[in-house]
Design a protein around this motif. Structure first.
Motif: not given
Length: 435
Positions: A17, A51, A19-25, A46, A49, A27
């Motif tokens: 990723t 990453c 994008d720090s607003r989209r942080t899949p577990q 990130a 949340q 990742s």
């Protein structure tokens, strides 16, 4: 950290990723920089949340072993993608061109995915960041990858081919777009041709539109699978007789029994895009029945060649993702051929990034509008508004989509055939609910 060490980290955490607003577990976060932001400043967030690791290039933000320090994050992302692509060895098809590359990519993906497990570019992620992100989604189970490559200045395609290393190449066409960056049509040709340059050096093959003399000349001496309307093309197609439908239909000419292909794409100008998908399907031994079914089932999205019926009784052609002189003329030519009892209405926006050619090209657009059948014309954007004195009789102009929206709220359009087209920066997609 070396690229090999980073690759080990990626293999342990293969979801990427930026994008720090989209942080899949679990990742891997790449702290890219932009004109208005510095991803290094969001690395800690990130990690908090979800990453697992953050790739950064500012030593000041490093707090513990979860921060992977590299010299330049963007370069590391690109090198990592190139290494991953090389390690897997998946066959890669590279697609570029002035118009139609996204539609061609989507159609090709629909055809090939009927038989293979494929990876292809999502949306319009076709630049120096999008291409690496696409490649980093490659997995061992993928049998073919389709990578779209965009460009707006010289050298862009060479940079992307160095990362993606395509085995096969396809240029949809060469047209007058992004002239602000390319400088001239010749600049466009040279840059798009960088895809052929790479494939030639790699000993690969092309999917070649042989109706296009420019592309044929550029491909001299190379191996290719041809498609077009000429009997000499390996994959030959012709438009079906005009029907009471806005959608593209065509016949595949096999010399014995022709095959009718029905699509849900608006515009005869999509014929080469569809034939390219057929060529790729046949090259990779996809059965014709699967090819025809895939093309018939594909439904365009993302404001490209879409047909909509609205609550106001309008038939709406939405082609508002992009616009340049070639695609605008093709859309207008197609619009004038559609059989309908409804009132034809044009809602057109600026064609951006034309540089010194902008005024001349917008003047040519206004002349083309006068030649058409539409008696209601709404024009939007600063380039067009600068030429308001030359508007066709009765045409109205609006500085931006907000002003246009206010007008449509007060003067709604009913029972009409509407073409909605302009460059993405004009944001005509925002007025779709008002049509």
């Amino acid at each position: 950290m070396t690229i090999e060490q980073l690759y080990d980290a990626y293999l342990a955490h293969p979801i990427v990723t930026t994008d720090s607003r989209r942080t899949p577990q679990d990742s891997l976060f790449f702290a890219l920089k932009g004109e208005l932001f510095d991803g290094n400043q969001y690395a800690a967030s990130a990690l908090e949340q979800g990453c697992a690791l953050a790739v950064v290039d500012d030593p000041a933000v490093v707090r513990d072993e979860r921060y992977l320090l590299v010299e330049d994050v963007l370069t590391a992302l690109q090198q990592l993608a190139a290494l991953h692509r090389s390690r897997l060895g998946t066959p890669v098809i590279g697609i570029t061109g002035t118009n139609g590359k996204t539609t061609t990519k989507e159609l090709m993906a629909a055809v090939l995915s009927s038989t293979y497990h494929i990876l292809y570019t999502e949306g319009n992620l076709n630049n120096h960041i999008g291409v690496p992100l696409t490649l980093l989604r490659l997995r061992p189970e993928h049998q073919i990858a389709i990578v779209e490559m965009g460009a707006n200045k010289p050298g862009d395609i060479a940079e992307l081919t160095a990362i993606a290393r395509p085995d096969y190449g396809l240029i949809t066409n060469i047209g007058r777009a992004h002239l602000q960056g390319f400088g001239s049509l010749e600049g466009v040709r040279r840059t798009k041709g960088e895809l052929y340059d790479h494939v030639r050096a790699a000993g690969g093959a092309l999917f070649l539109h042989t109706d296009d003399d420019t592309l044929v000349a550029m491909a001299e001496g190379m191996d290719y699978v041809s498609y077009g309307t000429s009997p000499a093309a390996t994959v030959q197609g012709r438009l079906s007789p005009q029907q009471d439908s806005p959608y593209l239909s065509f016949d595949l000419m096999d010399g014995v029994s022709d095959t009718r292909v029905m699509t849900r794409l608006v515009g005869d100008y999509n014929l080469p895009n569809a034939l390219a998908a057929v060529a790729a399907g046949r090259f990779f031994d996809v059965p014709d029945e699967a090819i025809v079914s895939a093309l018939a089932s594909y439904k365009p999205g993302n404001n490209r060649s879409q047909w909509m019926e609205t609550e106001r009784g309008n038939s709406l052609i939405v082609d508002a993702y992009n616009a340049n002189p070639v695609s605008m003329r093709a859309a207008l030519d197609n619009f004038d051929t559609i059989r309908t009892d409804k009132t034809p209405v044009l809602i057109l926006g600026d064609m951006n990034e034309l540089g010194a050619e902008s005024a001349a090209e917008h003047a040519a657009l206004l002349r083309r509008i006068r030649e058409g059948r539409s008696n209601r014309v709404l024009l939007c954007g600063p380039c067009l508004m600068a030429m308001e004195q030359d508007f066709p009789e009765g045409a109205m102009g609006f500085a931006d989509h907000v002003a246009l929206a206010h007008y449509l709220e007060e003067h709604p359009i009913h029972d009409s055939l509407i073409l909605l087209k302009g460059s993405h920066g004009i944001h005509l997609e925002n007025i779709i609910p008002l049509c």
